[in-house]
Design a protein around this motif. Structure first.
Motif, short mmCIF file in Angstrom:
data_model
loop_
_atom_site.label_atom_id
_atom_site.label_comp_id
_atom_site.label_asym_id
_atom_site.label_seq_id
_atom_site.Cartn_x
_atom_site.Cartn_y
_atom_site.Cartn_z
N ILE A 110 -16.43 -29.18 4.29
CA ILE A 110 -16.36 -30.71 5.55
C ILE A 110 -17.95 -30.79 5.03
N PHE A 111 -19.02 -30.19 5.22
CA PHE A 111 -20.39 -29.75 5.34
C PHE A 111 -20.73 -30.75 3.93
N ILE A 112 -20.18 -29.46 2.91
CA ILE A 112 -20.69 -29.38 1.74
C ILE A 112 -21.11 -31.05 1.12
N ALA A 113 -19.55 -31.59 1.56
CA ALA A 113 -19.38 -33.22 1.89
C ALA A 113 -20.24 -34.25 2.40
N VAL A 114 -20.63 -33.44 3.60
CA VAL A 114 -21.56 -34.38 4.17
C VAL A 114 -22.86 -34.22 3.90
N LEU A 115 -23.35 -32.90 3.97
CA LEU A 115 -24.87 -33.21 3.51
C LEU A 115 -25.32 -32.53 2.30
#
Length: 117
Positions: A110-115
């Motif tokens: 999720i954090f890879i997708a967002v950041l």
């Protein structure tokens, strides 16, 4: 084309919610050592895979820039998640480490997708 892309993004988020939601509902059981992979987690991971591939194709067809390294990392994490959930789906108890790994990898995805821009 944008409407179709947004539809698949929404379905991708539903898959993430199913996977992470299944993990979060089992956190109390994980503390007791009785956590298991619920069917919603497998379905969520499969939904993420199918919609992610569809999004990749739709974005390429619409001539959007594709960050192949980011997609490759996200796909690798999802394959590990999917493999763990699929192989251990029928077991009554899952090792705490393996169960926590699925939650951690889902959160990292999720954090890879967002950041990662």
């Amino acid at each position: 084309m944008d409407v179709l892309i947004h539809l698949f993004v929404g379905l991708h988020i539903v898959g993430i919610a199913a996977l992470l939601g299944g993990f979060l509902t089992q956190m109390k059981a994980m503390g007791r050592g009785t956590a298991r992979f619920v069917p919603g987690m497998l379905h969520g991971a499969l939904t993420m895979l199918v919609t992610g591939v569809a999004l990749l194709g739709l974005n390429q067809a619409d001539d959007h820039h594709i960050n192949t390294v980011k997609i490759g990392v996200k796909l690798a994490l999802l394959i590990v998640i999917l493999g763990l959930v699929y192989v251990k789906r029928d077991e009554e108890r899952i090792d705490k480490g393996q169960f926590a790994l699925v939650g951690l990898l889902t959160t990292v995805n999720i954090f890879i997708a967002v950041l990662w821009t």
